[in-house]
Design a protein around this motif. Structure first.
Motif, PDB file in Angstrom:
ATOM      1  N   SER A  87       0.832  -1.200   0.000  1.00 36.90           N
ATOM      2  CA  SER A  87       0.000   0.000   0.000  1.00 36.90           C
ATOM      3  C   SER A  87       0.868   1.252   0.000  1.00 36.90           C
ATOM      4  O   SER A  87       1.750   1.403   0.849  1.00 36.90           O
ATOM      5  N   LYS A  92      -1.992   1.018  -4.889  1.00 30.91           N
ATOM      6  CA  LYS A  92      -1.693  -0.285  -4.298  1.00 30.91           C
ATOM      7  C   LYS A  92      -0.945  -1.105  -5.335  1.00 30.91           C
ATOM      8  O   LYS A  92      -1.187  -0.971  -6.544  1.00 30.91           O
ATOM      9  N   LEU A 106      -7.280   0.747  -5.484  1.00 33.79           N
ATOM     10  CA  LEU A 106      -7.672   0.050  -4.262  1.00 33.79           C
ATOM     11  C   LEU A 106      -7.662  -1.446  -4.509  1.00 33.79           C
ATOM     12  O   LEU A 106      -7.618  -1.913  -5.654  1.00 33.79           O
ATOM     13  N   GLN A 265     -14.125  -1.836   5.260  1.00 35.50           N
ATOM     14  CA  GLN A 265     -12.836  -1.176   5.137  1.00 35.50           C
ATOM     15  C   GLN A 265     -11.919  -1.609   6.281  1.00 35.50           C
ATOM     16  O   GLN A 265     -12.366  -1.840   7.402  1.00 35.50           O
ATOM     17  N   GLY A 270      -8.134   2.080   1.429  1.00 38.55           N
ATOM     18  CA  GLY A 270      -8.084   1.475   0.106  1.00 38.55           C
ATOM     19  C   GLY A 270      -7.902  -0.027   0.096  1.00 38.55           C
ATOM     20  O   GLY A 270      -7.813  -0.641  -0.969  1.00 38.55           O
ATOM     21  N   ALA A 299     -16.090   0.453  -2.460  1.00 33.93           N
ATOM     22  CA  ALA A 299     -15.050   0.806  -3.440  1.00 33.93           C
ATOM     23  C   ALA A 299     -15.496   1.959  -4.331  1.00 33.93           C
ATOM     24  O   ALA A 299     -14.710   2.874  -4.626  1.00 33.93           O
TER      25      ALA A 299
END
Length: 305
Positions: A87, A92, A106, A265, A270, A299
């Motif tokens: 990350s 990512k 993400l 989450q 992300g 998302a």
């Protein structure tokens, strides 16, 4: 600019549902799956209580349908075993065992569960040579043979009863004094004349050179051992979450599970979780599909800023 808006790790019900919804919303989506798309339903004769309570659908049909819908919506489906997720502030990074590397805005981690090994000496050597994990996939290979099933939980008995359609006899081996499967499954299993249920017995080795010829079992109380003649050993002694690629990224519990917030989450912005890798997952297909839809909605909120 990242390669994708979202990368989804896991091609089971949760991952494919998330991929479907995001692709339908015109996001560029990659779904990575290390084995075959469809997930655990591909190994089940029937998925019960889906699409509604009291109904059921053939597992392989459901798995194939989910994969087809995600593909037709525009999600890119690729076989790849994810080894690491990193990350960064702007993106990512996902790295695969085959050398593939991808970036995205993400990541949705929906790797599902893997079978726990029995942990006996010959198990790894005979994997795929009589040591199996899926009755639907391999049951037909054992027509009129004797097969051992290691594990007396729900899944163990379901697999044993499916194998009994083909095999001459199925020996269920359970280390505990009693079966742990739910009562209705125990009732059905005990009524099946092809099932030989042995509780208080532990599998300590598997016999055979180029294929399984027997299972060495130990009496838990006395320590005495004997070798059962068997031409297959189906191992179903529990499941573990596929979270190895997350161990240096998230705070996992001692069993490898993680727990995101109500919107799925995690503590890393992300990185979203969905499906059976969550500690609180009820581990049913309908719940995994709901998770996939919620993960996609979360998302979309992140992608929209």
């Amino acid at each position: 600019m990242p390669d994708f808006d979202a990368i989804i790790v896991g091609g089971g019900p949760a991952g494919l549902t998330a991929g479907l919804h995001l692709a339908e919303a015109n996001h560029k989506v990659l779904v990575l799956e290390k084995e075959s798309f469809g997930g655990q339903p591909m190994n089940l004769e029937w998925v019960e209580d889906y699409p509604a309570p009291g109904m059921r659908i053939a597992g392989p049909s459901l798995g194939a349908e989910l994969a087809q819908k995600a593909d037709e919506a525009g999600a890119r489906l690729e076989i790849g075993e994810v080894e690491e997720i990193e990350s960064y502030s702007a993106s990512k990074a996902v790295s695969c065992a085959d050398g593939g590397a991808y970036t995205s805005n993400l990541v949705i981690a929906a790797g599902g569960l893997a079978y726990k090994p029995l942990g006996v000496p010959a198990e790894a050597r005979l994997e795929g040579k009589g040591v199996i994990h899926c009755a639907v996939c391999d049951g037909g290979l054992y027509a009129d043979r004797v097969v051992a099933v290691c594990g007396g939980g729900d899944n163990g008995l379901i697999e044993a009863m499916y194998l009994a359609k083909f095999a001459a006899k199925v020996v269920v081996i359970e280390a505990a004094p009693e079966l742990s499967a739910r009562p209705d499954l125990q009732e059905r299993a005990l009524a099946d004349p092809k099932l030989d249920i042995r509780t208080g017995k532990r599998a300590v080795d598997i016999a055979g050179d180029d294929g399984v010829t027997g299972v060495v079992i130990e009496d838990v109380a006395s320590g005495e051992t004997e070798t059962l003649d068997a031409y297959g050993a189906l191992v179903h002694v529990g499941m573990r979450p596929n979270t190895d690629c997350l161990e240096f990224l998230l705070d996992l519990d001692g069993d490898g599970y993680a727990e995101p917030d109500a919107q799925l989450q995690t503590e890393i912005p992300g990185i979203i979780l969905a499906g059976d890798i969550r500690r609180a997952s009820p581990r049913v297909v309908a719940a995994a599909i709901e998770d996939g839809a919620l993960a996609a909605a979360t998302a979309q909120r992140i992608l929209s800023g």
